[in-house]
Enzyme design. Structure first.
Site, mmCIF file in Angstrom:
data_model
loop_
_atom_site.group_PDB
_atom_site.id
_atom_site.type_symbol
_atom_site.label_atom_id
_atom_site.label_comp_id
_atom_site.label_asym_id
_atom_site.label_seq_id
_atom_site.Cartn_x
_atom_site.Cartn_y
_atom_site.Cartn_z
ATOM 1 N N GLY A 12 -14.350 12.943 -7.459
ATOM 2 C CA GLY A 12 -14.303 13.970 -6.428
ATOM 3 C C GLY A 12 -15.620 14.287 -5.750
ATOM 4 O O GLY A 12 -15.817 15.407 -5.308
ATOM 5 N N ASN A 14 -16.612 13.137 -2.804
ATOM 6 C CA ASN A 14 -16.261 13.426 -1.412
ATOM 7 C C ASN A 14 -15.618 14.807 -1.318
ATOM 8 O O ASN A 14 -15.896 15.571 -0.399
ATOM 9 C CB ASN A 14 -15.307 12.372 -0.839
ATOM 10 C CG ASN A 14 -16.018 11.136 -0.362
ATOM 11 O OD1 ASN A 14 -17.106 11.197 0.188
ATOM 12 N ND2 ASN A 14 -15.401 9.987 -0.576
ATOM 13 N N LYS A 62 7.303 15.011 -4.267
ATOM 14 C CA LYS A 62 6.739 16.283 -4.735
ATOM 15 C C LYS A 62 5.403 16.579 -4.051
ATOM 16 O O LYS A 62 5.094 17.738 -3.766
ATOM 17 C CB LYS A 62 6.602 16.270 -6.248
ATOM 18 C CG LYS A 62 7.941 16.310 -6.962
ATOM 19 C CD LYS A 62 7.791 16.306 -8.456
ATOM 20 C CE LYS A 62 9.167 16.297 -9.116
ATOM 21 N NZ LYS A 62 9.105 16.090 -10.548
ATOM 22 N N LEU A 81 -6.659 6.483 -4.627
ATOM 23 C CA LEU A 81 -6.437 5.064 -4.897
ATOM 24 C C LEU A 81 -4.969 4.716 -5.091
ATOM 25 O O LEU A 81 -4.601 3.976 -6.000
ATOM 26 C CB LEU A 81 -7.251 4.635 -6.125
ATOM 27 C CG LEU A 81 -8.751 4.836 -5.997
ATOM 28 C CD1 LEU A 81 -9.470 4.437 -7.268
ATOM 29 C CD2 LEU A 81 -9.305 4.073 -4.809
ATOM 30 N N LYS A 82 -4.150 5.244 -4.231
ATOM 31 C CA LYS A 82 -2.730 4.931 -4.271
ATOM 32 C C LYS A 82 -2.284 4.709 -2.836
ATOM 33 O O LYS A 82 -2.608 5.505 -1.952
ATOM 34 C CB LYS A 82 -1.958 6.081 -4.912
ATOM 35 C CG LYS A 82 -0.488 5.824 -5.066
ATOM 36 C CD LYS A 82 0.203 6.977 -5.790
ATOM 37 C CE LYS A 82 1.677 6.681 -5.908
ATOM 38 N NZ LYS A 82 2.420 7.802 -6.467
ATOM 39 N N ILE A 84 -0.023 4.978 0.174
ATOM 40 C CA ILE A 84 1.051 5.888 0.556
ATOM 41 C C ILE A 84 2.113 5.103 1.314
ATOM 42 O O ILE A 84 1.837 4.069 1.913
ATOM 43 C CB ILE A 84 0.522 7.076 1.376
ATOM 44 C CG1 ILE A 84 -0.168 6.599 2.639
ATOM 45 C CG2 ILE A 84 -0.419 7.931 0.545
ATOM 46 C CD1 ILE A 84 -0.521 7.708 3.576
ATOM 47 N N HIS A 93 1.952 12.053 9.923
ATOM 48 C CA HIS A 93 1.203 11.323 10.955
ATOM 49 C C HIS A 93 -0.296 11.604 10.878
ATOM 50 O O HIS A 93 -0.703 12.726 10.918
ATOM 51 C CB HIS A 93 1.700 11.673 12.343
ATOM 52 C CG HIS A 93 3.084 11.204 12.575
ATOM 53 N ND1 HIS A 93 3.400 9.893 12.743
ATOM 54 C CD2 HIS A 93 4.234 11.879 12.645
ATOM 55 C CE1 HIS A 93 4.693 9.780 12.928
ATOM 56 N NE2 HIS A 93 5.222 10.974 12.855
ATOM 57 N N ASP A 134 -6.188 0.616 4.417
ATOM 58 C CA ASP A 134 -7.386 0.603 5.252
ATOM 59 C C ASP A 134 -7.151 -0.026 6.624
ATOM 60 O O ASP A 134 -8.010 -0.702 7.164
ATOM 61 C CB ASP A 134 -8.537 -0.127 4.540
ATOM 62 C CG ASP A 134 -8.986 0.567 3.278
ATOM 63 O OD1 ASP A 134 -8.846 1.798 3.201
ATOM 64 O OD2 ASP A 134 -9.467 -0.126 2.363
ATOM 65 N N GLU A 163 -20.993 8.131 3.614
ATOM 66 C CA GLU A 163 -19.578 8.509 3.599
ATOM 67 C C GLU A 163 -19.411 10.023 3.568
ATOM 68 O O GLU A 163 -18.606 10.572 4.323
ATOM 69 C CB GLU A 163 -18.894 7.878 2.389
ATOM 70 C CG GLU A 163 -17.408 8.058 2.341
ATOM 71 C CD GLU A 163 -16.777 7.319 1.174
ATOM 72 O OE1 GLU A 163 -15.717 7.784 0.728
ATOM 73 O OE2 GLU A 163 -17.326 6.307 0.710
#
Length: 181
Positions: A12, A14, A62, A81-82, A84, A93, A134, A163
């Protein structure tokens, strides 16, 4: 002031940069919800220490429900890291994508790929999220030179500094309803 929801998977850093910037007034928004797909993600503790609702959840339906229940105006994927699904993207959007991005490229693997290839520059990118890994439209990016003595860890540290800066700036501009480029 916009309500910000942040999706994370790890430490965490960022997230902390975003929290700090909202608290200092640099971003006209407030982090209202942090969701991690990893129960032991330290970012959840960062959120709790800042009195922000922190939840571990892996079920996308959820997650969508939580974001809506908390009236989230802006969703930031900060080291999430999943991948979507199109359903998530359709529901809401809208992260320099380095040349080393997409499936399998995350964390220090990106920076090791840059070094292994012999690239002279890399960078950080903030982009809109779409169904791909990405592949969303670029909002803001900045390059970082690869130094001759860099390893994945030293390069990652310098890229992370960039970043943090461009992520905060992109969120600030979004919260002020301004365009980024």
């Amino acid at each position: 002031m916009l309500n910000i929801g942040v999706l994370i998977s790890g430490g965490g850093t960022n997230l902390q940069a975003i929290i700090d910037e909202t608290k200092s007034g640099g971003i006209n928004g407030t982090v209202k919800l942090v969701i991690s797909n990893k129960e032991n993600a330290y970012g959840l503790e960062r959120a709790r220490l800042s009195k922000i609702k922190a939840v571990c959840e892996t079920d996308e339906d959820k997650i969508i429900e939580l974001l809506k229940e908390n009236n989230i105006d802006l969703i930031v994927l900060a080291g999430y890291l999943k991948i979507i699904t199109p359903k998530f993207v359709d529901e809401f959007h809208p992260s320099l994508i380095p040349s080393f991005c997409g499936k399998g490229y995350y964390g220090e693997k990106v920076h090791q790929g840059v070094i292994d290839y012999g690239a002279k520059v890399t960078g950080a990118t903030v982009h809109f999220v779409d169904e791909g890994a990405d592949t969303g439209a670029i909002i803001m990016q900045e390059t970082v030179n690869v130094e001759q003595d860099d390893d994945a860890k030293s390069l990652a540290k310098r890229v992370l500094e960039v970043e943090h800066r461009i992520l905060k700036e992109s969120i600030r501009l979004f919260c002020e309803n301004k365009e980024c480029l």
